[in-house]
Motif scaffolding. Structure first.
Motif, PDB file in Angstrom:
ATOM      1  N   ASN A 196       0.827  -1.192   0.000  1.00 35.31           N
ATOM      2  CA  ASN A 196       0.000   0.000   0.000  1.00 35.31           C
ATOM      3  C   ASN A 196       0.866   1.249   0.000  1.00 35.31           C
ATOM      4  OD1 ASN A 196      -1.619   2.219   1.741  1.00 35.31           O
ATOM      5  ND2 ASN A 196      -3.064   0.927   0.649  1.00 35.31           N
ATOM      6  N   TYR A 197       0.374   2.335  -0.566  1.00 34.32           N
ATOM      7  CA  TYR A 197       1.202   3.545  -0.666  1.00 34.32           C
ATOM      8  C   TYR A 197       1.382   4.257   0.672  1.00 34.32           C
ATOM      9  CZ  TYR A 197      -2.623   7.098  -0.978  1.00 34.32           C
ATOM     10  OH  TYR A 197      -3.691   7.947  -0.735  1.00 34.32           O
ATOM     11  N   LEU A 198       0.697   3.779   1.719  1.00 31.96           N
ATOM     12  CA  LEU A 198       0.929   4.285   3.066  1.00 31.96           C
ATOM     13  C   LEU A 198       1.927   3.427   3.841  1.00 31.96           C
ATOM     14  CD1 LEU A 198      -2.712   5.237   4.156  1.00 31.96           C
ATOM     15  CD2 LEU A 198      -0.841   6.816   3.655  1.00 31.96           C
ATOM     16  N   THR A 199       2.272   2.275   3.324  1.00 33.85           N
ATOM     17  CA  THR A 199       3.221   1.392   3.995  1.00 33.85           C
ATOM     18  C   THR A 199       4.622   2.001   3.927  1.00 33.85           C
ATOM     19  OG1 THR A 199       1.911  -0.553   3.415  1.00 33.85           O
ATOM     20  CG2 THR A 199       4.199  -0.935   4.047  1.00 33.85           C
ATOM     21  N   ILE A 200       5.254   2.140   5.071  1.00 35.22           N
ATOM     22  CA  ILE A 200       6.598   2.717   5.123  1.00 35.22           C
ATOM     23  C   ILE A 200       7.589   1.708   4.548  1.00 35.22           C
ATOM     24  CG2 ILE A 200       8.424   3.571   6.639  1.00 35.22           C
ATOM     25  CD1 ILE A 200       6.205   4.430   8.590  1.00 35.22           C
ATOM     26  N   HIS A 201       8.429   2.178   3.621  1.00 34.73           N
ATOM     27  CA  HIS A 201       9.369   1.275   2.959  1.00 34.73           C
ATOM     28  C   HIS A 201      10.621   2.055   2.538  1.00 34.73           C
ATOM     29  CE1 HIS A 201       6.972   3.116  -0.222  1.00 34.73           C
ATOM     30  NE2 HIS A 201       7.963   2.869  -1.069  1.00 34.73           N
ATOM     31  N   GLY A 202      11.681   1.336   2.269  1.00 40.18           N
ATOM     32  CA  GLY A 202      12.930   1.916   1.818  1.00 40.18           C
ATOM     33  C   GLY A 202      13.903   0.811   1.476  1.00 40.18           C
ATOM     34  N   SER A 203      15.097   1.180   1.009  1.00 43.87           N
ATOM     35  CA  SER A 203      16.090   0.165   0.646  1.00 43.87           C
ATOM     36  C   SER A 203      17.490   0.744   0.776  1.00 43.87           C
ATOM     37  CB  SER A 203      15.863  -0.345  -0.779  1.00 43.87           C
ATOM     38  OG  SER A 203      15.949   0.710  -1.723  1.00 43.87           O
ATOM     39  N   GLU A 204      18.431  -0.122   1.088  1.00 45.03           N
ATOM     40  CA  GLU A 204      19.821   0.271   1.270  1.00 45.03           C
ATOM     41  C   GLU A 204      20.548   0.380  -0.073  1.00 45.03           C
ATOM     42  OE1 GLU A 204      21.277   1.284   3.858  1.00 45.03           O
ATOM     43  OE2 GLU A 204      20.443   0.354   5.649  1.00 45.03           O
ATOM     44  N   VAL A 205      21.770   0.885  -0.022  1.00 42.38           N
ATOM     45  CA  VAL A 205      22.648   0.946  -1.190  1.00 42.38           C
ATOM     46  C   VAL A 205      22.941  -0.472  -1.684  1.00 42.38           C
ATOM     47  CG1 VAL A 205      24.996   1.541  -1.924  1.00 42.38           C
ATOM     48  CG2 VAL A 205      23.701   3.126  -0.500  1.00 42.38           C
ATOM     49  N   ASN A 206      23.065  -0.628  -2.984  1.00 42.80           N
ATOM     50  CA  ASN A 206      23.503  -1.899  -3.559  1.00 42.80           C
ATOM     51  C   ASN A 206      25.020  -1.989  -3.405  1.00 42.80           C
ATOM     52  OD1 ASN A 206      24.127  -4.144  -5.060  1.00 42.80           O
ATOM     53  ND2 ASN A 206      23.318  -3.373  -7.003  1.00 42.80           N
ATOM     54  N   ARG A 207      25.462  -2.790  -2.454  1.00 44.47           N
ATOM     55  CA  ARG A 207      26.898  -2.932  -2.191  1.00 44.47           C
ATOM     56  C   ARG A 207      27.475  -4.204  -2.813  1.00 44.47           C
ATOM     57  NH1 ARG A 207      27.659   1.114   1.315  1.00 44.47           N
ATOM     58  NH2 ARG A 207      25.949   1.703   2.713  1.00 44.47           N
ATOM     59  N   SER A 208      26.663  -4.897  -3.580  1.00 43.72           N
ATOM     60  CA  SER A 208      27.090  -6.157  -4.190  1.00 43.72           C
ATOM     61  C   SER A 208      27.700  -5.914  -5.569  1.00 43.72           C
ATOM     62  CB  SER A 208      25.897  -7.107  -4.325  1.00 43.72           C
ATOM     63  OG  SER A 208      25.071  -6.699  -5.410  1.00 43.72           O
ATOM     64  N   GLY A 209      28.132  -6.965  -6.215  1.00 48.97           N
ATOM     65  CA  GLY A 209      28.606  -6.892  -7.589  1.00 48.97           C
ATOM     66  C   GLY A 209      27.516  -7.219  -8.592  1.00 48.97           C
ATOM     67  N   ARG A 210      26.253  -7.199  -8.125  1.00 48.97           N
ATOM     68  CA  ARG A 210      25.109  -7.555  -8.967  1.00 48.97           C
ATOM     69  C   ARG A 210      24.182  -6.355  -9.160  1.00 48.97           C
ATOM     70  NH1 ARG A 210      22.061 -10.799  -5.580  1.00 48.97           N
ATOM     71  NH2 ARG A 210      23.366 -10.170  -3.823  1.00 48.97           N
ATOM     72  N   THR A 211      23.598  -6.264 -10.345  1.00 43.98           N
ATOM     73  CA  THR A 211      22.606  -5.220 -10.619  1.00 43.98           C
ATOM     74  C   THR A 211      21.288  -5.567  -9.926  1.00 43.98           C
ATOM     75  OG1 THR A 211      23.606  -4.770 -12.775  1.00 43.98           O
ATOM     76  CG2 THR A 211      21.347  -4.016 -12.449  1.00 43.98           C
ATOM     77  N   ARG A 212      20.574  -4.538  -9.480  1.00 41.90           N
ATOM     78  CA  ARG A 212      19.223  -4.731  -8.950  1.00 41.90           C
ATOM     79  C   ARG A 212      18.260  -3.910  -9.790  1.00 41.90           C
ATOM     80  NH1 ARG A 212      15.682  -2.287  -4.264  1.00 41.90           N
ATOM     81  NH2 ARG A 212      15.020  -1.207  -6.153  1.00 41.90           N
ATOM     82  N   ARG A 213      17.444  -4.616 -10.589  1.00 36.29           N
ATOM     83  CA  ARG A 213      16.485  -3.968 -11.481  1.00 36.29           C
ATOM     84  C   ARG A 213      15.062  -4.277 -11.020  1.00 36.29           C
ATOM     85  NH1 ARG A 213      19.614  -6.496 -16.612  1.00 36.29           N
ATOM     86  NH2 ARG A 213      19.827  -8.077 -15.005  1.00 36.29           N
ATOM     87  N   ASN A 214      14.264  -3.240 -10.903  1.00 41.71           N
ATOM     88  CA  ASN A 214      12.847  -3.371 -10.554  1.00 41.71           C
ATOM     89  C   ASN A 214      12.012  -2.508 -11.488  1.00 41.71           C
ATOM     90  OD1 ASN A 214      14.198  -4.100  -7.877  1.00 41.71           O
ATOM     91  ND2 ASN A 214      12.057  -4.487  -7.388  1.00 41.71           N
ATOM     92  N   VAL A 215      10.799  -2.965 -11.744  1.00 36.64           N
ATOM     93  CA  VAL A 215       9.803  -2.124 -12.398  1.00 36.64           C
ATOM     94  C   VAL A 215       8.616  -2.048 -11.452  1.00 36.64           C
ATOM     95  CG1 VAL A 215       8.193  -1.901 -14.309  1.00 36.64           C
ATOM     96  CG2 VAL A 215      10.524  -2.648 -14.735  1.00 36.64           C
ATOM     97  N   LEU A 216       8.162  -0.835 -11.207  1.00 35.11           N
ATOM     98  CA  LEU A 216       7.101  -0.633 -10.231  1.00 35.11           C
ATOM     99  C   LEU A 216       5.852  -0.095 -10.929  1.00 35.11           C
ATOM    100  CD1 LEU A 216       7.576   0.641  -6.676  1.00 35.11           C
ATOM    101  CD2 LEU A 216       5.789   1.693  -8.054  1.00 35.11           C
TER     102      LEU A 216
END
Length: 254
Positions: A196-216
């Motif tokens: 839900n758009y009221l749900t608090i969320h976040g994410s850390e820096v990508n510190r790996s050697g892998r790409t993180r791709r999302n489509v929202l």
């Protein structure tokens, strides 16, 4: 696609991870589409770093982190139109939102290896506030994600608090709401995290050697009216499930 227990979990916690929504072939098609969009943006001299500024990240680190982000990707490649209307997505959305569901907008988020920018904790509400709070994100994972490469963290049940005050309408006070406060939501490519758009969320820096791709993809009930004319685009309002109960002319306004 989901059971009644899943619906109850979403209502109580404000999020739900659904596994295997997309096949490997469908995921690969979206990965290729993202690569082509970025390439065309570079050719058009419209490439940009979409990372957030602020005091949530040390200044030296903020200078080097990167986030590739473009909105309304369904206008750039049909892979995302098909993804937004996917039967598995529709099966979930019709249970979590209701029989009538509209697409509000979409965006791609790419965290490059080792320098992919963080998203401090926030609600999506300030960006496109609505009356009934039916607005929901479906975050499509195009890579396996974990804490090392910046998977999403959510605070279960935080949607029940209603809209909260944000710093500059962008993010919550990072000292009061550090990312580590949230529950990490690791996922596999093809999984979708609904929240839900009221749900608090976040994410850390990508510190790996892998790409993180999302489509929202952001979806809503068509009867849920916007409080402000924000985040409006000319193609908004595509019906994904059911019908629009109110007839109106669409001219690029909410």
């Amino acid at each position: 696609m989901i059971a009644q227990d899943d619906v109850e979990f979403y209502k109580e916690n404000g999020y739900l991870l659904v596994k295997g929504v997309y096949t490997e072939q469908e995921v690969e098609a979206m990965r290729g589409a993202i690569d082509r969009i970025i390439h065309r943006a570079v050719e058009a001299n419209m490439d940009r770093n979409a990372r957030w500024g602020g005091d949530h990240t040390p200044e030296e680190e903020l200078k080097r982190v990167v986030l590739k982000g473009y909105h309304d990707v369904q206008y750039h490649d049909s892979a995302f139109t098909l993804a937004a209307l996917h039967p598995n997505m529709r099966a979930v959305l019709s249970r979590l939102i209701g029989p009538n569901v509209q697409l509000h907008h979409s965006k791609m988020l790419v965290k490059p290896p080792e320098v992919g920018a963080a998203f401090p904790m926030h609600q999506d509400y300030p960006y496109f506030p609505h009356e009934s709070h039916s607005m929901m994100a479906g975050s499509v994972h195009l890579d396996d994600t974990d804490e090392e490469n910046g998977c999403l963290h959510v605070i279960p049940g935080s949607h029940k608090q209603g809209p909260l005050e944000h710093v500059g309408r962008h993010y919550l006070n990072h000292k009061e709401y550090p990312i580590r406060m949230g529950v990490p939501c690791p996922a596999k490519a093809g999984d979708v995290l609904f929240f839900n758009y009221l749900t608090i969320h976040g994410s850390e820096v990508n510190r790996s050697g892998r790409t993180r791709r999302n489509v929202l993809f952001q979806y809503r009930d068509p009867l849920d009216r916007p409080i402000e004319d924000k985040h409006v685009n000319w193609g908004q309002g595509l019906m994904v499930c059911g019908e629009n109960p109110v007839f109106r002319l669409y001219k690029g306004a909410h």
